[in-house]
Design an enzyme around this catalytic site. Structure first.
Site, PDB file in Angstrom:
ATOM      1  N   TYR A 170      -0.732 -10.217  49.310  1.00 59.09           N
ATOM      2  CA  TYR A 170      -1.230  -9.071  48.535  1.00 59.09           C
ATOM      3  C   TYR A 170      -1.558  -9.510  47.103  1.00 59.09           C
ATOM      4  O   TYR A 170      -0.797 -10.261  46.472  1.00 59.09           O
ATOM      5  CB  TYR A 170      -0.161  -7.985  48.527  1.00 59.09           C
ATOM      6  CG  TYR A 170      -0.535  -6.718  47.801  1.00 59.09           C
ATOM      7  CD1 TYR A 170      -1.568  -5.916  48.254  1.00 59.09           C
ATOM      8  CD2 TYR A 170       0.163  -6.309  46.678  1.00 59.09           C
ATOM      9  CE1 TYR A 170      -1.913  -4.747  47.609  1.00 59.09           C
ATOM     10  CE2 TYR A 170      -0.169  -5.134  46.012  1.00 59.09           C
ATOM     11  CZ  TYR A 170      -1.207  -4.355  46.477  1.00 59.09           C
ATOM     12  OH  TYR A 170      -1.528  -3.196  45.833  1.00 59.09           O
ATOM     13  N   TYR A 211      12.536 -14.244  52.535  1.00 57.12           N
ATOM     14  CA  TYR A 211      11.596 -15.276  52.088  1.00 57.12           C
ATOM     15  C   TYR A 211      11.792 -16.561  52.873  1.00 57.12           C
ATOM     16  O   TYR A 211      10.826 -17.255  53.228  1.00 57.12           O
ATOM     17  CB  TYR A 211      11.781 -15.548  50.596  1.00 57.12           C
ATOM     18  CG  TYR A 211      11.534 -14.351  49.707  1.00 57.12           C
ATOM     19  CD1 TYR A 211      10.733 -13.298  50.140  1.00 57.12           C
ATOM     20  CD2 TYR A 211      12.105 -14.244  48.437  1.00 57.12           C
ATOM     21  CE1 TYR A 211      10.503 -12.189  49.343  1.00 57.12           C
ATOM     22  CE2 TYR A 211      11.878 -13.139  47.630  1.00 57.12           C
ATOM     23  CZ  TYR A 211      11.097 -12.115  48.090  1.00 57.12           C
ATOM     24  OH  TYR A 211      10.880 -11.027  47.307  1.00 57.12           O
ATOM     25  N   ARG A 230      16.439 -10.130  50.246  1.00 63.40           N
ATOM     26  CA  ARG A 230      15.054 -10.567  50.262  1.00 63.40           C
ATOM     27  C   ARG A 230      14.936 -12.086  50.234  1.00 63.40           C
ATOM     28  O   ARG A 230      13.944 -12.638  50.708  1.00 63.40           O
ATOM     29  CB  ARG A 230      14.296  -9.955  49.080  1.00 63.40           C
ATOM     30  CG  ARG A 230      14.000  -8.472  49.240  1.00 63.40           C
ATOM     31  CD  ARG A 230      13.021  -7.964  48.201  1.00 63.40           C
ATOM     32  NE  ARG A 230      13.547  -8.066  46.849  1.00 63.40           N
ATOM     33  CZ  ARG A 230      14.404  -7.199  46.314  1.00 63.40           C
ATOM     34  NH1 ARG A 230      14.841  -6.179  47.029  1.00 63.40           N
ATOM     35  NH2 ARG A 230      14.836  -7.341  45.078  1.00 63.40           N
TER      36      ARG A 230
END
Length: 848
Positions: free
Chosen positions: A676, A654, A650
């Site tokens: 979000y 990013y 991840r």
């Protein structure tokens, strides 16, 4: 229908409406009221009402008893017969009648099934079912009147009118004076029908009036309408067309209200007959006959077709068109021939079921001989009619008719094509046609080396126009603007409405010509007045000329659309031109990071929506529901979720997201990035891009959103000010030596990914969860109740609040966004070692 034979087919279909009251109590009393209501609605309401209740009942989990199911199935099959699906109804009755059922219900089913079989002219089946039904009458004497009625009806159809009248009167005597008003209604209808077919018009009219009175009391809408139809028919037969017209129109209205199409078509014939006889509204009579003839041809009702053609001939004669009258008489003769064949087939079926003697065989042979003789006579008549219709008159009439039909067809095709290509409100081209015509014009301009320019314009603050003055004002503004655009563009280009308040104009010219056009258009805009209110409005527009960079029309329009967003951003009521070259890296650019909230439809702020609309580039990293809603009004939104993948680190994701955002920011564009929840809570990328943009001297800011933590406090009813909150990411808690404050609330985020230092997992693993439980048990007992929380993402969802013991966490279910809530343990202690105390009373803390 005058003094001639009436149409039989609608009367056949009318017998489908027979149905008795509910039977005795059944095994499932909880459903009995619903079954009784279905049976009631099928009598005095449109058939769709009972059909809707049947569907609702079928969806319930409670099971009906066998008899309840058969009663509901009986109503469903009867509805099929009324709704124009008789073959499906017959197939269903054949299945239903093979099942064991109470005798009264069986006889009622036979009665309706016989009527439907007669409706499709399956006489053998109708008479066979009649014979079978008679065997059950000793077990169901209460159904005798109904069965006598349908027997009377079948005898009417085979020409045994005397026997039909006798059977109908016997049926009436069984129910007259009883307590079943609907049975009396039907019995009187049977007697009236027998008198009708015996051509006793005065007597039939008297019985029809009695039928109307009885059926009105019984609440039977269809048989009441049938009585009115019968009165009109008898009055027409007695040469009283003006009175017949009134009754027929009432019957037509009642049949249509009840959803009984067969009766409505029969009533239309009486209306047309009366109009012709009174020489009134002949055009309306022609329209009625045209529709009726098409219907009966679809139904294959030869006798009704013959009746309709005879009326057409009378109408043509009334108008002085003798060749056309002759043509309709010829068609009526052909239909009468087929109807006579069908009548003989009915008689044959009747005789085959009724008799087993030599006399039966002799009569059948005689009927067959008569059938052949009639066929020869009809053939001779047809030849004679063809000889009369031959010649120049027939050829001229045919040529004229073809010419009229071709012209009408051409006009209709042209009208439908225009409607498919244009917007009905503004009368400009619609979105699809603008793109289709624009592709051709764009390609042609590129081949010929001519300039080509796209304009995208819309009305400023159009939503406020609708909200303040109503949609009628908005429609009038759009209609007026469409007219002005049409007049200004003319043959110079292509103009259309793209949707909502947005318009697209494609010009065979350069951007200077486009600006001149918009100046002229703005000069024509004036306030519109709707319902006494004056509405002022202005427009903003974006212009893009194709100079080689835009290789497709789609790209050219997109660039013009982006220019429109700049016009909105710079204050509206203006025009902004864009070029194919990328803008200067520092001019007008900026970054804003906004939060979508957890439930986008409820939580998104007007500020967030405004930033999304006004940005040149929109990135989005939200749940699929929010993404779909944003793409609904910004189709060019870029989904950052595509950078994630199973097994992918991840941190690399990013970095790629960071790079994608900064590439657009450094290109000098106004960038809006939607994250979000709250963009600054447990999120690295939003803070990173804001920091980098500011370091590069580019304006950057962050707009807050509703976070999952805010939803958590609301859903769980927790006030963080009572005990305090210790909030951190679960893996962070495991990896570092963090000591929780057990007297306060502990929140561990992304608990499913506990212990994932590789940053590649998207699902929970038991080992990581067990390690988390082992660490927490240093401070909390194994049976301490904890909460697994997930905020609702849609208004139709509820938040997940699962309470489990701490020791059971490894076996629970997790999503990537599941949060672990650990309530306080023990009482608060006053500083300095004083005795423990409970929570302070609400309102005693500092004002915030």
């Amino acid at each position: 229908m005058g003094a001639r034979q009436g149409v039989v087919r609608p009367c056949v279909a009318l017998f489908v409406c027979w149905m008795a009251a509910a039977g005795p109590a059944h095994a499932n009393p909880s459903l009995e009221p619903q079954v009784v209501e279905i049976e009631r609605l099928s009598i005095n309401q449109h058939w769709r009402e009972s059909a809707a209740r049947i569907e609702a009942l079928a969806a319930q989990p409670v099971e009906m008893s066998a008899e309840q199911r058969q009663r509901v199935e009986f109503v469903r099959l009867r509805n099929l017969g009324i709704a124009g699906a008789p073959r499906d109804a017959i197939e269903g009755f054949e299945t239903l009648l093979r099942e064991p059922m109470p005798a009264p219900l069986r006889v009622r089913a036979y009665t309706t099934a016989i009527s439907i079989a007669a409706n499709v002219e399956d006489w053998s089946l109708a008479f066979r079912w009649l014979s079978e039904a008679l065997a059950f009458l000793p077990e169901a004497p209460g159904e005798s009147a109904r069965l006598l009625g349908v027997a009377s009806y079948l005898h009417t159809l085979v020409g045994e009118t005397g026997k039909a009248r006798e059977l109908a009167l016997r049926g009436l005597s069984l129910v007259e004076g009883g307590d079943d008003p609907r049975a009396i209604c039907h019995a009187m209808g049977d007697v009236a029908l027998a008198e009708d077919h015996a051509r006793h018009f005065t007597e039939a009219e008297r019985w029809r009036h009695r039928q109307i009175e009885a059926c009105s009391k019984a609440g039977d809408r269809i048989f009441t309408a049938n009585g009115k139809y019968g009165v009109g028919k008898m009055l027409a037969g007695q040469g009283r067309p003006a009175e017949a017209l009134t009754w027929a129109r009432e019957a037509l209205a009642d049949f249509e209200a009840a959803g009984f199409d067969a009766g409505a078509w029969s009533a239309r014939l009486v209306v047309a007959d009366s109009l012709i006889a009174t020489n009134r509204e002949l055009d309306h009579a022609h329209d009625l006959l045209t529709d009726t003839l098409r219907y009966y041809r679809e139904q294959g009702s030869d006798l009704a077709i013959a009746e309709t053609e005879h009326l057409f001939a009378r109408l043509a004669e009334r108008r002085g068109d003798l060749p056309l009258a002759l043509q309709h008489l010829k068609s009526a003769g052909s239909a009468s021939e087929a109807a006579e064949r069908m009548a003989r087939e009915r008689q044959l079926a009747y005789l085959q079921v009724e008799f087993d003697t030599r006399m039966k065989e002799q009569q059948i042979a005689l009927l067959e001989a008569e059938k052949e003789l009639a066929a020869l006579q009809v053939t001779a008549t047809r030849r004679w009619q063809w000889l009369l219709a031959a010649g120049l008159v027939a050829l001229l009439a045919t040529a004229l008719l073809l010419t009229i039909l071709l012209r009408r067809s051409f006009r209709e095709r042209r009208r439908y094509r225009w409607q498919s290509e244009h917007d009905s409100l503004t009368r400009l081209l619609n979105y699809q046609q603008v793109r289709k015509d624009g592709e051709e014009a764009f390609d042609r301009a590129r081949r010929e080396g001519r300039p080509f320019t796209a304009i995208v314009a819309d009305i400023d603050r159009f939503k406020e126009v609708n909200d303040r003055h109503g949609h009628a004002a908005g429609d009038e503004a759009l209609r007026s603007l469409g007219t002005w655009i049409t007049e200004e563009v003319g043959a110079q280009g292509i103009a259309g409405r793209s949707g909502g308040d947005e318009f697209t104009i494609l010009l065979d010219g350069d951007r200077d010509q486009a600006q001149d056009l918009l100046r002229r258009l703005r000069g024509r805009i004036e306030p519109v007045t709707v319902f006494g209110h004056t509405v002022h409005f202005s427009i903003s527009a974006g212009i893009c000329q194709a100079n080689g960079h835009a290789t497709t029309l789609e790209q050219l329009v997109h660039d013009a659309d982006q220019a429109l967003y700049r016009a909105k951003y710079e204050g509206r009521d203006r025009t902004v031109c864009t070029s194919d070259a990328p803008p200067d890296a520092r001019e007008g650019g900026g970054l804003v990071v906004v939060g979508s909230g957890i439930e986008f439809g409820r939580h998104v702020s007007e500020r967030c929506l405004s930033e999304i609309r006004e940005a040149q580039v929109v990135f989005c990293l939200t749940d699929p529901f929010a993404l779909a809603m944003i793409q609904g009004f910004r189709p060019d939104t870029i989904n950052l979720g595509v950078y994630y993948a199973d097994g992918k680190d991840r941190r690399q994701t990013y970095r790629e997201i960071d790079a994608a955002i900064m590439a657009e920011v450094l290109a000098g564009k106004r960038v809006c990035t939607v994250f979000y929840g709250h963009p600054g809570v447990f999120a690295d990328v939003p803070h990173a891009v804001v920091r980098k943009a500011r370091e590069a001297g580019i304006p950057a800011r962050m707009e807050p959103g509703i976070s999952a933590e805010a939803c958590l406090y609301a859903d769980l009813g927790i006030d963080p000010g009572r005990r305090g909150v210790h909030s951190m990411e679960a893996t962070h808690f495991l990896h570092y030596d963090r000591v929780p404050d057990t007297a306060g609330l502990l929140l561990l985020w992304q608990v499913a990914l506990s212990g994932d230092l590789s940053c590649t997992r998207f699902h929970a693993e038991r080992e990581g969860l067990q390690a988390l439980v082992d660490r927490l048990q240093r401070w909390y007992p194994p049976d301490h109740e904890v909460i697994l929380y997930e905020a609702a993402r849609l208004p139709i969802e509820s938040a997940r609040v699962d309470r489990v013991a701490l020791r059971d966490l490894p076996d629970a279910h997790y999503e990537e966004y599941t949060t672990l809530v650990i309530p306080p343990l023990g009482e608060l202690r006053v500083g300095g070692g004083a005795d423990p105390v409970g929570d302070p009373e609400p309102g005693t803390g500092p004002t915030r």
